[in-house]
Design an enzyme around this catalytic site. Structure first.
Site, mmCIF file in Angstrom:
data_model
loop_
_atom_site.group_PDB
_atom_site.id
_atom_site.type_symbol
_atom_site.label_atom_id
_atom_site.label_comp_id
_atom_site.label_asym_id
_atom_site.label_seq_id
_atom_site.Cartn_x
_atom_site.Cartn_y
_atom_site.Cartn_z
ATOM 1 N N SER A 108 -53.301 28.171 70.036
ATOM 2 C CA SER A 108 -53.959 27.983 68.741
ATOM 3 C C SER A 108 -53.595 26.602 68.202
ATOM 4 C CB SER A 108 -53.467 29.058 67.774
ATOM 5 O OG SER A 108 -53.766 28.689 66.452
ATOM 6 N N SER A 109 -54.445 26.069 67.321
ATOM 7 C CA SER A 109 -54.167 24.742 66.751
ATOM 8 C C SER A 109 -52.911 24.735 65.881
ATOM 9 C CB SER A 109 -55.366 24.259 65.929
ATOM 10 O OG SER A 109 -55.684 25.196 64.926
ATOM 11 N N CYS A 110 -52.410 25.920 65.494
ATOM 12 C CA CYS A 110 -51.220 25.947 64.631
ATOM 13 C C CYS A 110 -49.934 25.629 65.393
ATOM 14 C CB CYS A 110 -51.090 27.278 63.915
ATOM 15 S SG CYS A 110 -50.666 28.603 65.030
ATOM 16 N N TYR A 137 -45.715 32.909 64.604
ATOM 17 C CA TYR A 137 -46.865 32.961 65.533
ATOM 18 C C TYR A 137 -46.913 31.694 66.375
ATOM 19 C CZ TYR A 137 -52.004 32.981 66.528
ATOM 20 O OH TYR A 137 -53.252 32.949 67.102
ATOM 21 N N LYS A 141 -46.670 31.207 70.422
ATOM 22 C CA LYS A 141 -47.720 30.521 71.197
ATOM 23 C C LYS A 141 -47.120 29.354 71.990
ATOM 24 C CE LYS A 141 -51.452 32.832 70.207
ATOM 25 N NZ LYS A 141 -52.147 33.560 71.279
ATOM 26 N N HIS A 180 -58.976 35.951 58.658
ATOM 27 C CA HIS A 180 -59.051 34.497 58.481
ATOM 28 C C HIS A 180 -60.063 34.169 57.378
ATOM 29 C CE1 HIS A 180 -57.479 34.555 62.700
ATOM 30 N NE2 HIS A 180 -56.735 33.599 62.206
HETATM 31 N N1 LIG Z 1 -59.398 34.056 65.602
HETATM 32 C C1 LIG Z 1 -59.027 32.786 65.529
HETATM 33 O O1 LIG Z 1 -59.378 32.058 64.574
HETATM 34 C C2 LIG Z 1 -58.203 32.185 66.631
HETATM 35 C C3 LIG Z 1 -57.754 32.915 67.714
HETATM 36 N N2 LIG Z 1 -57.011 32.300 68.699
HETATM 37 C C4 LIG Z 1 -56.494 33.050 69.847
HETATM 38 O O2 LIG Z 1 -57.547 33.684 70.551
HETATM 39 C C5 LIG Z 1 -57.076 34.910 71.107
HETATM 40 C C6 LIG Z 1 -57.981 36.048 70.680
HETATM 41 O O3 LIG Z 1 -58.037 36.131 69.253
HETATM 42 P P1 LIG Z 1 -59.119 37.056 68.502
HETATM 43 O O4 LIG Z 1 -60.128 37.525 69.478
HETATM 44 O O5 LIG Z 1 -59.517 36.331 67.285
HETATM 45 O O6 LIG Z 1 -58.213 38.280 68.067
HETATM 46 P P2 LIG Z 1 -58.632 39.804 67.829
HETATM 47 O O7 LIG Z 1 -57.650 40.349 66.849
HETATM 48 O O8 LIG Z 1 -60.088 39.905 67.536
HETATM 49 O O9 LIG Z 1 -58.373 40.468 69.252
HETATM 50 C C7 LIG Z 1 -57.095 40.612 69.763
HETATM 51 C C8 LIG Z 1 -57.123 41.564 70.934
HETATM 52 O O10 LIG Z 1 -55.773 41.727 71.392
HETATM 53 C C9 LIG Z 1 -55.606 43.051 71.794
HETATM 54 N N3 LIG Z 1 -54.232 43.491 71.590
HETATM 55 C C10 LIG Z 1 -53.441 43.283 70.510
HETATM 56 N N4 LIG Z 1 -52.261 43.932 70.678
HETATM 57 C C11 LIG Z 1 -52.342 44.570 71.887
HETATM 58 C C12 LIG Z 1 -51.457 45.403 72.607
HETATM 59 N N5 LIG Z 1 -50.232 45.725 72.144
HETATM 60 N N6 LIG Z 1 -51.863 45.896 73.811
HETATM 61 C C13 LIG Z 1 -53.098 45.582 74.290
HETATM 62 N N7 LIG Z 1 -53.969 44.784 73.660
HETATM 63 C C14 LIG Z 1 -53.589 44.294 72.456
HETATM 64 C C15 LIG Z 1 -56.525 43.903 70.920
HETATM 65 O O11 LIG Z 1 -56.916 45.011 71.709
HETATM 66 P P3 LIG Z 1 -57.642 46.360 71.137
HETATM 67 O O12 LIG Z 1 -58.867 45.889 70.423
HETATM 68 O O13 LIG Z 1 -57.941 47.135 72.370
HETATM 69 O O14 LIG Z 1 -56.656 47.007 70.219
HETATM 70 C C16 LIG Z 1 -57.660 42.935 70.617
HETATM 71 O O15 LIG Z 1 -58.749 43.198 71.450
HETATM 72 C C17 LIG Z 1 -55.641 35.074 70.648
HETATM 73 O O16 LIG Z 1 -54.765 34.594 71.640
HETATM 74 C C18 LIG Z 1 -55.559 34.184 69.440
HETATM 75 O O17 LIG Z 1 -54.256 33.721 69.228
HETATM 76 C C19 LIG Z 1 -56.733 30.963 68.639
HETATM 77 C C20 LIG Z 1 -57.161 30.195 67.600
HETATM 78 C C21 LIG Z 1 -57.901 30.745 66.494
HETATM 79 C C1 LIG Z 2 -56.377 30.199 63.148
HETATM 80 C C2 LIG Z 2 -55.169 29.971 62.292
HETATM 81 O O1 LIG Z 2 -55.208 30.830 61.152
HETATM 82 C C3 LIG Z 2 -54.092 30.753 60.278
HETATM 83 O O2 LIG Z 2 -54.039 29.534 59.605
HETATM 84 P P1 LIG Z 2 -55.028 29.072 58.493
HETATM 85 O O3 LIG Z 2 -56.055 28.186 59.080
HETATM 86 O O4 LIG Z 2 -54.260 28.503 57.362
HETATM 87 O O5 LIG Z 2 -55.645 30.480 58.078
HETATM 88 P P2 LIG Z 2 -56.780 31.119 57.184
HETATM 89 O O6 LIG Z 2 -58.050 31.131 57.911
HETATM 90 O O7 LIG Z 2 -56.260 32.450 56.756
HETATM 91 O O8 LIG Z 2 -56.850 30.205 55.875
HETATM 92 C C4 LIG Z 2 -57.395 28.918 55.866
HETATM 93 C C5 LIG Z 2 -57.402 28.357 54.468
HETATM 94 O O9 LIG Z 2 -58.379 29.069 53.707
HETATM 95 C C6 LIG Z 2 -57.833 29.468 52.467
HETATM 96 N N1 LIG Z 2 -58.534 30.657 51.952
HETATM 97 C C7 LIG Z 2 -59.328 30.662 50.845
HETATM 98 N N2 LIG Z 2 -59.786 31.899 50.592
HETATM 99 C C8 LIG Z 2 -59.316 32.675 51.620
HETATM 100 C C9 LIG Z 2 -59.475 34.044 51.900
HETATM 101 O O10 LIG Z 2 -60.115 34.818 51.189
HETATM 102 N N3 LIG Z 2 -58.859 34.501 53.037
HETATM 103 C C10 LIG Z 2 -58.128 33.685 53.866
HETATM 104 N N4 LIG Z 2 -57.560 34.200 54.979
HETATM 105 N N5 LIG Z 2 -57.944 32.368 53.569
HETATM 106 C C11 LIG Z 2 -58.536 31.883 52.481
HETATM 107 C C12 LIG Z 2 -56.375 29.681 52.776
HETATM 108 O O11 LIG Z 2 -55.579 29.687 51.607
HETATM 109 C C13 LIG Z 2 -56.096 28.483 53.696
HETATM 110 O O12 LIG Z 2 -55.913 27.325 52.928
HETATM 111 C C14 LIG Z 2 -52.753 30.745 60.916
HETATM 112 O O13 LIG Z 2 -51.918 31.588 60.166
HETATM 113 C C15 LIG Z 2 -52.746 30.829 62.353
HETATM 114 O O14 LIG Z 2 -52.746 32.166 62.701
HETATM 115 C C16 LIG Z 2 -53.897 30.183 63.041
HETATM 116 O O15 LIG Z 2 -53.788 29.825 64.185
#
Ligand SMILES: NC(=O)C1=CN([C@@H]2O[C@H](COP(=O)(O)OP(=O)(O)OC[C@H]3O[C@@H](n4cnc5c(N)ncnc54)[C@H](OP(=O)(O)O)[C@@H]3O)[C@@H](O)[C@H]2O)C=CC1
Ligand SMILES: C[C@H]1O[C@H](OP(=O)(O)OP(=O)(O)OC[C@H]2O[C@@H](n3cnc4c(=O)[nH]c(N)nc43)[C@H](O)[C@@H]2O)[C@@H](O)[C@@H](O)C1=O
Length: 314
Positions: A108-110, A137, A141, A180
Site C-alpha cells: 500500500s502507498s502508506c 498496518y 506491509k 475508506h
Molecule cells: N482498498 C484500498 O484502498 C487498498 C488496498 N490495498 C491492498 O489490497 C489488498 C486487498 O484489499 P481490499 O480488496 O480493499 O480489501 P477487502 O477488505 O475488500 O478484502 C480483503 C480480503 O481478505 C480476506 N481476509 C481477511 N482476513 C482473512 C483471514 N483471516 N483468512 C482468509 N482471508 C482473509 C477477506 O476474505 P473473506 O471475504 O473471505 O472474509 C477479504 O476477501 C490488501 O492487501 C490491501 O492492503 C492497498 C492499497 C489500497
Molecule cells: C489506503 C490507505 O487508507 C488509509 O489511509 P487514508 O488514505 O488516510 O484513509 P481514508 O481513505 O480513510 O481517509 C482519507 C482522507 O479522507 C478523510 N475523510 C473525510 N471524510 C471521510 C470519511 O467519511 N471516511 C473516511 N474513511 N475518511 C474520510 C480522512 O480524514 C483522510 O484525510 C490508511 O489507513 C491505510 O490503510 C491505507 O493504505
C-alpha cells in the site's frame, strides 16, 4: 502464466481479489483456486501449509489482508499489525515450501514516510517516520515486502511486490466508520439525498490530497506485472494524479446529486498530508490506467445502489 496454470487468489471475495478473479476469468484462466476466510483462515499456519501442500498452486496473488480506512487503522491497531503479519508469513513461507513459481504481494502507498518528497518514488521506502494513524498496518506491509525480498535473496523465489495507491470500485467496503474515504462519501451523500438532509459531514480539514485508482484497473496492472515483471524492487501502481478531499467530496456530491452543504469535522484525523505515487516505473514497463475518476465513481455509485447486491460492511 499458462491458461491452465493453477492460480490461487488469496482474498478473492474482497474488492481487489474479486477484481483480479474477474480479470483472470475474462482472460481465459480456467484453473483458479478460490477459498474464503470461512473455509481457510489464513491466520492458521497449519491449515495454510496443508492447503498449499494439497492444492500445489503455481502462482499466487496475495490480496487477503485486514483492510480499512483511517479510523479503522487507528482503532484496531493490534489487529492490523498481527493479522497482516501472520497472513503474509503463513502464505509466503508456505509458497516457498511448496515451490510456488511466482507470488505477487500487494502492499500500500502508506508504507512510505509520512513527509516523503512527492511524488513517492519506490526508493523512498524506509527513509523516514511513518504516519501515526496507520503505522501498525504499514509496518506489517513493509514486513511483507521484506519477506518477498529475503526469500528471493536467500532461496531464489520469484516473489514481487506491488504498491497500490488508494483504491475504490465494485464490492468496496461501505461501513460507516471503518471504510475508506471514497466509499464512505458515496454512502453519506446517497443517504443524505434520500433522507433530504441539509449537510454532509466530511472528516478532517478537507485539505489532505489523495490519489485514487479504480480496482478493475489495478487488477489489469496486477495481471500485466505478474506476466512481465520479475524484479526485486517494488512497483507503484496508481494514476499519478491527486486531488484534495474537499475536491473529492464535491465530485462525489455532484455524481450522487446531493444539493446540500459540506461541513468539516476537524476533530477527525487528516492523516498523511499527501501521498501521490510516482508511476514512471510502471509507465516505462508499459502499463497505464484508463478509468477516469469520474467514470470510476459513477460505476462505484451504480454498484452501491444496485438493489440486487448485499454490500460488505467490514
Ligand atoms: N482498498 C484500498 O484502498 C487498498 C488496498 N490495498 C491492498 O489490497 C489488498 C486487498 O484489499 P481490499 O480488496 O480493499 O480489501 P477487502 O477488505 O475488500 O478484502 C480483503 C480480503 O481478505 C480476506 N481476509 C481477511 N482476513 C482473512 C483471514 N483471516 N483468512 C482468509 N482471508 C482473509 C477477506 O476474505 P473473506 O471475504 O473471505 O472474509 C477479504 O476477501 C490488501 O492487501 C490491501 O492492503 C492497498 C492499497 C489500497
Ligand atoms: C489506503 C490507505 O487508507 C488509509 O489511509 P487514508 O488514505 O488516510 O484513509 P481514508 O481513505 O480513510 O481517509 C482519507 C482522507 O479522507 C478523510 N475523510 C473525510 N471524510 C471521510 C470519511 O467519511 N471516511 C473516511 N474513511 N475518511 C474520510 C480522512 O480524514 C483522510 O484525510 C490508511 O489507513 C491505510 O490503510 C491505507 O493504505
Amino acid at each position: 502464466m499458462e491458461k491452465n496454470s493453477k492460480i490461487y487468489i488469496a482474498g478473492h471475495r474482497g474488492m481487489v481479489g474479486s477484481a483480479i478473479t474477474r480479470k483472470l476469468q475474462n482472460e481465459g484462466f480456467e484453473n483458479l483456486i478460490l477459498k474464503g476466510s470461512k473455509e481457510l483462515d489464513l491466520r492458521d499456519q497449519n491449515a495454510v501449509l496443508d492447503f498449499f501442500k494439497t492444492e500445489q498452486p503455481d502462482y499466487v496473488f496475495l490480496a487477503a489482508a485486514k483492510v480499512g480506512g483511517i479510523i479503522a487503522n487507528n482503532t484496531y491497531r493490534a489487529d492490523f499489525l498481527y493479522e497482516n503479519l501472520i497472513m503474509e508469513c503463513n502464505i509466503i513461507h508456505s509458497a516457498y515450501l511448496t515451490n510456488v513459481k511466482k507470488l505477487m504481494f500487494l502492499g500500500s502507498s502508506c508504507i512510505y514516510p509520512k513527509l516523503a518528497p512527492q511524488p513517492l518514488r519506490e526508493d523512498y521506502l524506509l527513509t523516514g517516520p511513518l504516519e501515526e494513524t496507520n503505522e501498525p498496518y504499514a509496518i506489517a506491509k513493509i514486513a511483507g515486502i521484506k519477506m518477498c525480498e529475503t526469500y528471493r535473496d536467500q532461496y531464489g523465489c520469484n516473489y514481487i511486490s506491488v504498491m497500490p495507491t488508494n483504491l475504490y470500485g465494485i464490492g468496496d467496503n461501505y461501513h460507516p466508520t471503518n471504510s475508506h474515504v471514497l466509499p464512505a462519501l458515496i454512502r453519506k451523500f446517497h443517504e443524505a439525498k434520500v433522507n433530504g438532509e441539509e449537510a454532509v459531514t466530511i472528516w478532517g480539514t478537507g485539505s489532505p490530497k489523495r490519489e485514487f485508482l479504480y480496482a478493475d484497473d489495478l487488477a489489469e496492472a496486477c495481471l500485466f506485472l505478474m506476466e512481465t515483471y520479475n524484479g526485486k524492487e517494488l512497483v507503484n501502481v496508481g494514476t499519478g494524479e491527486d486531488l484534495t478531499i474537499a475536491e473529492l467530496a464535491n465530485l462525489v456530491k455532484n455524481i450522487v446529486g446531493f444539493e446540500g452543504e459540506l461541513k468539516f469535522d476537524t476533530s477527525k484525523p487528516d492523516g498523511t498530508p499527501r501521498k501521490l505515487m510516482d508511476v514512471n516505473k510502471l509507465h516505462n514497463l508499459g502499463w497505464k490506467h484508463h478509468t477516469s475518476l469520474e467514470e470510476g465513481v459513477l460505476s462505484a455509485y451504480n454498484d452501491f445502489t444496485d438493489k440486487s447486491k448485499v454490500h460488505s460492511e467490514r
